[in-house]
Design a protein around this motif. Structure first.
Motif, PDB file in Angstrom:
ATOM      1  N   TYR A 419      50.782  45.443  35.713  1.00 55.86           N
ATOM      2  CA  TYR A 419      49.952  44.896  36.783  1.00 55.86           C
ATOM      3  C   TYR A 419      48.709  44.259  36.160  1.00 55.86           C
ATOM      4  O   TYR A 419      48.339  44.574  35.016  1.00 55.86           O
ATOM      5  CB  TYR A 419      49.541  45.990  37.778  1.00 55.86           C
ATOM      6  CG  TYR A 419      50.593  46.283  38.821  1.00 55.86           C
ATOM      7  CD1 TYR A 419      50.524  45.718  40.085  1.00 55.86           C
ATOM      8  CD2 TYR A 419      51.668  47.119  38.533  1.00 55.86           C
ATOM      9  CE1 TYR A 419      51.487  45.970  41.052  1.00 55.86           C
ATOM     10  CE2 TYR A 419      52.647  47.387  39.491  1.00 55.86           C
ATOM     11  CZ  TYR A 419      52.543  46.806  40.743  1.00 55.86           C
ATOM     12  OH  TYR A 419      53.505  47.047  41.697  1.00 55.86           O
ATOM     13  N   PRO A 420      48.010  43.364  36.892  1.00 56.86           N
ATOM     14  CA  PRO A 420      46.866  42.640  36.317  1.00 56.86           C
ATOM     15  C   PRO A 420      45.768  43.544  35.756  1.00 56.86           C
ATOM     16  O   PRO A 420      45.130  43.180  34.756  1.00 56.86           O
ATOM     17  CB  PRO A 420      46.346  41.815  37.502  1.00 56.86           C
ATOM     18  CG  PRO A 420      47.533  41.625  38.380  1.00 56.86           C
ATOM     19  CD  PRO A 420      48.333  42.871  38.246  1.00 56.86           C
ATOM     20  N   ALA A 421      45.534  44.694  36.374  1.00 55.46           N
ATOM     21  CA  ALA A 421      44.457  45.571  35.912  1.00 55.46           C
ATOM     22  C   ALA A 421      44.637  45.972  34.457  1.00 55.46           C
ATOM     23  O   ALA A 421      43.655  46.204  33.730  1.00 55.46           O
ATOM     24  CB  ALA A 421      44.399  46.819  36.792  1.00 55.46           C
ATOM     25  N   GLU A 422      45.881  46.042  34.012  1.00 49.14           N
ATOM     26  CA  GLU A 422      46.183  46.448  32.640  1.00 49.14           C
ATOM     27  C   GLU A 422      45.561  45.497  31.625  1.00 49.14           C
ATOM     28  O   GLU A 422      45.265  45.882  30.488  1.00 49.14           O
ATOM     29  CB  GLU A 422      47.698  46.498  32.471  1.00 49.14           C
ATOM     30  CG  GLU A 422      48.185  47.205  31.225  1.00 49.14           C
ATOM     31  CD  GLU A 422      49.696  47.282  31.184  1.00 49.14           C
ATOM     32  OE1 GLU A 422      50.226  48.326  30.779  1.00 49.14           O
ATOM     33  OE2 GLU A 422      50.352  46.296  31.563  1.00 49.14           O
ATOM     34  N   GLN A 423      45.325  44.239  32.032  1.00 45.58           N
ATOM     35  CA  GLN A 423      44.788  43.230  31.117  1.00 45.58           C
ATOM     36  C   GLN A 423      43.286  43.377  30.887  1.00 45.58           C
ATOM     37  O   GLN A 423      42.785  43.013  29.811  1.00 45.58           O
ATOM     38  CB  GLN A 423      45.067  41.836  31.671  1.00 45.58           C
ATOM     39  CG  GLN A 423      46.515  41.542  31.998  1.00 45.58           C
ATOM     40  CD  GLN A 423      46.664  40.251  32.796  1.00 45.58           C
ATOM     41  OE1 GLN A 423      45.797  39.368  32.753  1.00 45.58           O
ATOM     42  NE2 GLN A 423      47.752  40.127  33.531  1.00 45.58           N
ATOM     43  N   VAL A 424      42.553  43.912  31.876  1.00 44.10           N
ATOM     44  CA  VAL A 424      41.086  43.830  31.800  1.00 44.10           C
ATOM     45  C   VAL A 424      40.372  45.158  32.033  1.00 44.10           C
ATOM     46  O   VAL A 424      39.176  45.262  31.739  1.00 44.10           O
ATOM     47  CB  VAL A 424      40.556  42.793  32.823  1.00 44.10           C
ATOM     48  CG1 VAL A 424      41.042  41.398  32.485  1.00 44.10           C
ATOM     49  CG2 VAL A 424      40.961  43.169  34.237  1.00 44.10           C
ATOM     50  N   LEU A 425      41.048  46.162  32.572  1.00 44.41           N
ATOM     51  CA  LEU A 425      40.364  47.417  32.903  1.00 44.41           C
ATOM     52  C   LEU A 425      40.845  48.568  32.031  1.00 44.41           C
ATOM     53  O   LEU A 425      41.939  48.526  31.463  1.00 44.41           O
ATOM     54  CB  LEU A 425      40.596  47.772  34.376  1.00 44.41           C
ATOM     55  CG  LEU A 425      39.985  46.843  35.422  1.00 44.41           C
ATOM     56  CD1 LEU A 425      40.355  47.299  36.823  1.00 44.41           C
ATOM     57  CD2 LEU A 425      38.468  46.753  35.261  1.00 44.41           C
TER      58      LEU A 425
END
Length: 558
Positions: A419-425
């Motif tokens: 999911y996108p959160a894995e890239q930045v959080l």
């Protein structure tokens, strides 16, 4: 409707079989096909049902599929991969009525060089149920027109979707028949009819190519009719019953899609290809050319799909790159209105202000639609549904982070893979702002996140290891191995969340949306606003477009 005994019902099933040579007739008239589709759907739709799987422990529905009733006492045919013998299923009729059916026999195995995926259910209680008659698969011919009526899983509607196609293979090598009538999950077990309104197949499986759709021949159900009436999950093929002689005397083939698409090429001058940059990616989308009266003169504007257009759009005109101006955007309907420099001429545009909106009615189902794409390409489809509301579901942006309020701080507690959160959080981050708005509590956090859709850009203010920073991400399509999602057109990132739309079955690619749709009389019907699924392209109707343009023009003035 009269009540028939079992013997009488079986006589009805087989009484239309006798020895005659099929008479073939090719239909090249869209009007004639529309008439046949209208007649067929009106006669058989009441017997085309949705079957719902109910988790009685958790008190919730957790799946659904399609079926069709073939006798007045409530015998149902469907695909075996959806049912289990002796299990009970809720039956939902197109008119809103509900009932219960119990699964009888099931044959799900490979044998005799055929794939068997047969199941039978029976309505509970006494009643005279709507039902359809069965054709004989031995009489079918290549190129024959067909109509599918079933309940695709990407829609949560009480009425089924219609799809039109042609038979392309009478035996695909595994005992199944193949057609261009599109199918997706949820359609399994649904009905495939010929243009005389007779049931010829039960919807079963697909390949990646949108024109490769496979149905179980109804003759297989006939051959194993007695076995399927017993509540048994057969592990080996039961004894077959002989089929009576063939008695079909009238068959309809239909011209190829290329024949019908020629009509729509006259409207390609109303379509423009727009280019823009969004993020770091170059993309294109279609636009509909319209003519608006402004201060006593006609002004040419372009209407397109907002989520597929960056802030500096342009088009090619007479070999030159022309920059366009964004007048306004309507996020509710995913529309954007654009203008060009005054030096642009030789455009005519649709005068939508003078077109009167006519709501769809049941008789409109099956009407031909034309979607011009380019001077050489026009795609055809039929109206698959009436006007419906399509809630925001598949297009809702999913961050993939579990965020809880803890001592007045919004803390990241877990992160989902892929999911996108894995890239930045990272777990332990504190989220302090979303797109510049301060996030003081969980209520504001949910409110801001729920307003995001696929294709949106997200800027998060975070605190990590006592340091404040800004992270950015775009909600993009996630990779999938699901064969039903790997069609050429791809689902539009924004494919739902609309108050009023209707559906066509043309295979419009996601980057071909934004263009106009016409009926066979040249009437403007709306704009292709999204590719929703393997079987469906979503159209914004005329009245929604007219109101949206007025809203955007008022917004631009203010």
């Amino acid at each position: 409707m009269r009540i028939f005994s079992k013997t009488a019902c079986l006589l009805l099933f087989f009484s239309h079989l006798a020895v005659e040579t099929p008479a073939q007739q090719e239909i090249r008239s869209a009007k004639k096909i529309e008439s046949l589709l209208r007649k067929t759907s009106s006669e058989v739709a009441d017997a085309c049902i949705k079957l719902v799987i109910r988790d009685t422990v958790a008190d919730r529905d957790f799946g659904g599929f399609s079926g069709v009733i073939v006798s007045s006492d409530g015998t149902i045919l469907t695909a075996a991969h959806s049912v289990q013998p002796n299990h009970r299923y809720r039956v939902e009729f197109p008119d809103g009525q509900k009932g219960i059916a119990t699964a009888l026999g099931k044959i799900a195995l490979d044998a005799e060089n055929k794939q068997f995926d047969l199941a039978m259910l029976k309505m509970e209680g006494k009643g005279s149920w709507p039902f359809v008659m069965m054709a004989d698969n031995r009489a079918l011919i290549l190129g024959e027109g067909c109509l599918a009526i079933s309940y695709p899983g990407s829609f949560f509607q009480t009425k089924p979707n219609l799809r039109f196609g042609r038979l392309t293979n009478l035996d695909a090598g595994d005992g199944l028949i193949e057609s261009t009538c599109k199918m997706e999950p949820g359609d399994s077990g649904g009905a495939l009819f010929d243009l005389q309104g007779k049931l010829i197949g039960i919807r079963d499986k697909i390949q990646v190519n949108e024109d490769e759709n496979f149905d179980i021949p109804v003759n297989l159900f006939r051959q194993y009719w007695s076995a399927l009436q017993k509540p048994v999950n057969y592990r080996r093929l039961p004894a077959a019953e002989p089929l009576p002689p063939v008695m079909e005397n009238k068959r309809f083939t239909v011209a190829s899609p290329a024949h019908f698409s020629q009509f729509g090429l006259k409207f390609t001058n109303q379509v423009t290809t727009l280019h823009s940059t969004k993020g770091n990616a170059q993309q294109q989308i279609q636009a509909t050319e319209i003519s608006m009266e402004q201060k006593g003169r006609q002004q040419i504007l372009w209407l397109s799909k907002s989520s597929m257009l960056g802030e500096q759009p342009w088009m090619m005109y007479n070999g030159a790159k022309i920059q366009l101006n964004v007048i306004s955007r309507d996020p509710d309907n995913d529309l954007v209105l654009l203008s060009a420099p005054d030096s642009i001429n030789n455009f005519h545009g649709l005068k939508l202000g003078k077109v009167k909106y006519k709501p769809l009615s049941p008789v409109d189902l099956g009407r031909f639609l034309y979607s011009p794409i380019s001077p050489e390409d026009c795609k055809t489809g039929i109206i698959s549904t009436g006007e419906i509301k399509l809630p925001l579901l598949f297009s809702r942006a999913q961050l993939g982070a579990l965020v809880f309020e803890e001592a007045g701080k919004m803390m990241v507690k877990d992160i989902a893979q892929n999911y996108p959160a894995e890239q930045v959080l990272k777990i332990g981050d504190q989220i302090i702002s979303i797109n510049g708005k301060v996030i003081p509590n969980e209520q504001v956090y949910q409110q801001e996140m729920n307003g995001l859709v696929m294709g949106d850009h997200l800027t998060l203010g975070i605190i990590r290891n006592h340091k404040t920073s800004i992270v950015d991400l775009d909600f993009k399509e996630r990779p999938t191995r699901d064969i039903a999602q790997r069609y050429k057109g791809k689902r539009s990132l924004r494919s739902d969340g609309f108050e009023k739309v209707f559906v066509q079955d043309a295979a419009i690619r996601s980057d071909e949306c934004g263009g106009p749709v016409f009926d066979r009389n040249g009437n403007f019907m709306g704009i292709n606003i999204a590719r929703h699924s393997r079987t469906a392209t979503i159209i914004l109707p005329l009245d929604v477009i007219q109101k949206s343009i007025a809203k955007m023009m008022d917004s631009a003035k203010s």
